[in-house]
Design a protein around this motif. Structure first.
Motif, PDB file in Angstrom:
ATOM      1  N   HIS A   1     -43.077 -26.041 -44.244  1.00 16.96           N
ATOM      2  CA  HIS A   1     -42.604 -25.122 -45.277  1.00 16.96           C
ATOM      3  C   HIS A   1     -42.723 -25.775 -46.654  1.00 16.96           C
ATOM      4  O   HIS A   1     -42.253 -26.871 -46.875  1.00 16.96           O
ATOM      5  N   GLY A   2     -43.390 -25.094 -47.569  1.00 20.02           N
ATOM      6  CA  GLY A   2     -43.547 -25.588 -48.932  1.00 20.02           C
ATOM      7  C   GLY A   2     -44.747 -26.492 -49.140  1.00 20.02           C
ATOM      8  O   GLY A   2     -44.954 -26.983 -50.247  1.00 20.02           O
ATOM      9  N   VAL A   3     -45.542 -26.713 -48.099  1.00 18.73           N
ATOM     10  CA  VAL A   3     -46.709 -27.592 -48.217  1.00 18.73           C
ATOM     11  C   VAL A   3     -47.938 -26.869 -47.679  1.00 18.73           C
ATOM     12  O   VAL A   3     -47.922 -26.335 -46.579  1.00 18.73           O
ATOM     13  N   LYS A   4     -48.984 -26.847 -48.486  1.00 17.19           N
ATOM     14  CA  LYS A   4     -50.271 -26.286 -48.061  1.00 17.19           C
ATOM     15  C   LYS A   4     -51.330 -27.361 -48.264  1.00 17.19           C
ATOM     16  O   LYS A   4     -51.350 -28.032 -49.288  1.00 17.19           O
ATOM     17  N   VAL A   5     -52.189 -27.525 -47.285  1.00 17.16           N
ATOM     18  CA  VAL A   5     -53.228 -28.544 -47.343  1.00 17.16           C
ATOM     19  C   VAL A   5     -54.556 -27.910 -46.956  1.00 17.16           C
ATOM     20  O   VAL A   5     -54.628 -27.128 -46.009  1.00 17.16           O
ATOM     21  N   GLU A   6     -55.588 -28.241 -47.700  1.00 15.31           N
ATOM     22  CA  GLU A   6     -56.946 -27.845 -47.343  1.00 15.31           C
ATOM     23  C   GLU A   6     -57.705 -29.114 -47.008  1.00 15.31           C
ATOM     24  O   GLU A   6     -57.898 -29.970 -47.866  1.00 15.31           O
ATOM     25  N   VAL A   7     -58.103 -29.239 -45.756  1.00 18.10           N
ATOM     26  CA  VAL A   7     -58.790 -30.437 -45.291  1.00 18.10           C
ATOM     27  C   VAL A   7     -60.267 -30.129 -45.118  1.00 18.10           C
ATOM     28  O   VAL A   7     -60.636 -29.193 -44.399  1.00 18.10           O
ATOM     29  N   GLY A   8     -61.100 -30.904 -45.787  1.00 15.93           N
ATOM     30  CA  GLY A   8     -62.544 -30.802 -45.614  1.00 15.93           C
ATOM     31  C   GLY A   8     -63.041 -31.960 -44.767  1.00 15.93           C
ATOM     32  O   GLY A   8     -62.258 -32.662 -44.131  1.00 15.93           O
TER      33      GLY A   8
ATOM     34  N   GLU B   1     -50.582 -41.426 -51.862  1.00 20.80           N
ATOM     35  CA  GLU B   1     -50.611 -42.716 -51.155  1.00 20.80           C
ATOM     36  C   GLU B   1     -50.533 -42.534 -49.644  1.00 20.80           C
ATOM     37  O   GLU B   1     -51.293 -43.138 -48.890  1.00 20.80           O
ATOM     38  N   ALA B   2     -49.618 -41.675 -49.191  1.00 18.78           N
ATOM     39  CA  ALA B   2     -49.454 -41.470 -47.747  1.00 18.78           C
ATOM     40  C   ALA B   2     -50.699 -40.866 -47.123  1.00 18.78           C
ATOM     41  O   ALA B   2     -51.158 -41.318 -46.065  1.00 18.78           O
ATOM     42  N   LEU B   3     -51.273 -39.859 -47.770  1.00 17.65           N
ATOM     43  CA  LEU B   3     -52.463 -39.219 -47.200  1.00 17.65           C
ATOM     44  C   LEU B   3     -53.680 -40.136 -47.242  1.00 17.65           C
ATOM     45  O   LEU B   3     -54.471 -40.160 -46.290  1.00 17.65           O
ATOM     46  N   THR B   4     -53.833 -40.880 -48.320  1.00 22.03           N
ATOM     47  CA  THR B   4     -54.964 -41.795 -48.425  1.00 22.03           C
ATOM     48  C   THR B   4     -54.882 -42.866 -47.339  1.00 22.03           C
ATOM     49  O   THR B   4     -55.867 -43.173 -46.669  1.00 22.03           O
ATOM     50  N   GLU B   5     -53.678 -43.399 -47.145  1.00 22.76           N
ATOM     51  CA  GLU B   5     -53.490 -44.484 -46.173  1.00 22.76           C
ATOM     52  C   GLU B   5     -53.553 -43.999 -44.736  1.00 22.76           C
ATOM     53  O   GLU B   5     -54.200 -44.618 -43.891  1.00 22.76           O
ATOM     54  N   LEU B   6     -52.896 -42.876 -44.434  1.00 30.24           N
ATOM     55  CA  LEU B   6     -52.774 -42.446 -43.041  1.00 30.24           C
ATOM     56  C   LEU B   6     -53.891 -41.522 -42.572  1.00 30.24           C
ATOM     57  O   LEU B   6     -54.217 -41.505 -41.397  1.00 30.24           O
ATOM     58  N   VAL B   7     -54.452 -40.741 -43.480  1.00 24.74           N
ATOM     59  CA  VAL B   7     -55.517 -39.813 -43.081  1.00 24.74           C
ATOM     60  C   VAL B   7     -56.892 -40.408 -43.351  1.00 24.74           C
ATOM     61  O   VAL B   7     -57.827 -40.187 -42.593  1.00 24.74           O
ATOM     62  N   GLY B   8     -57.011 -41.146 -44.442  1.00 23.95           N
ATOM     63  CA  GLY B   8     -58.269 -41.814 -44.737  1.00 23.95           C
ATOM     64  C   GLY B   8     -59.294 -40.956 -45.451  1.00 23.95           C
ATOM     65  O   GLY B   8     -60.441 -41.359 -45.589  1.00 23.95           O
ATOM     66  N   LEU B   9     -58.902 -39.777 -45.904  1.00 24.87           N
ATOM     67  CA  LEU B   9     -59.808 -38.927 -46.667  1.00 24.87           C
ATOM     68  C   LEU B   9     -59.496 -39.054 -48.157  1.00 24.87           C
ATOM     69  O   LEU B   9     -58.406 -39.469 -48.543  1.00 24.87           O
TER      70      LEU B   9
END
Length: 152
Positions: free
Chosen positions: A67-74, A105-113
């Motif tokens: 809830h409150g978060v939208k992400v578009e992953v390519g 920081e969290a997405l860069t570190e944990l997802v790697g995109l």
């Protein structure tokens, strides 16, 4: 199975088979939501009606982090939109910057995109319930403050 401490880097064997990795939107949403909620000054994610439904879900043990978060992953990049309610007393622009940095920081570190943007929308400010004292008035949501007599 590779044994690793929580949050630590994985040691990948050199003879590991090749393959394709796909990061689902739900995984990136949860990571972004956890990072945003950890920032001091974030009272809640999402808007009013959704927060009310979220409180009901929390009461029955069905927490919804999306809830409150939208992400578009390519394939190589992702973009994030976060809407939140700030706690009163925090500078809103600084809070948005802190949320943006934590999520990036969290997405860069944990997802790697590559995170191309983190958009933050502050929907409201949560006001704390006033503490009653001998001279303080009682809070009235209509906007007026009524002074209550003190009893000693």
């Amino acid at each position: 199975m590779i044994d690793q401490p929580m949050g630590g880097p994985l040691a990948v064997p050199q003879n590991a088979p090749a393959g394709r990795t796909v990061i689902g939107d739900a995984a990136a949403v949860k990571i972004a939501a956890i990072a945003a909620r950890a920032v001091p000054g974030v009272h809640a994610l999402g808007g009013g009606s959704g927060r009310a439904l979220g409180a009901i879900r929390d009461a029955v043990g069905a927490n919804d982090l999306s809830h409150g978060v939208k992400v578009e992953v390519g394939q190589t990049q992702l973009a994030v939109d976060i809407s939140l309610v700030a706690s009163y007393g925090f500078a809103l622009n600084a809070l948005a910057d802190a949320v943006r940095a934590a999520v990036y920081e969290a997405l860069t570190e944990l997802v790697g995109l590559e995170v191309i943007e983190v958009n933050v929308e502050i929907l409201d400010v949560h006001l704390p319930l006033p503490t009653e004292s001998k001279t303080a008035g009682r809070f009235d949501p209509s906007g007026s403050t009524q002074i209550q007599p003190t009893v000693e």
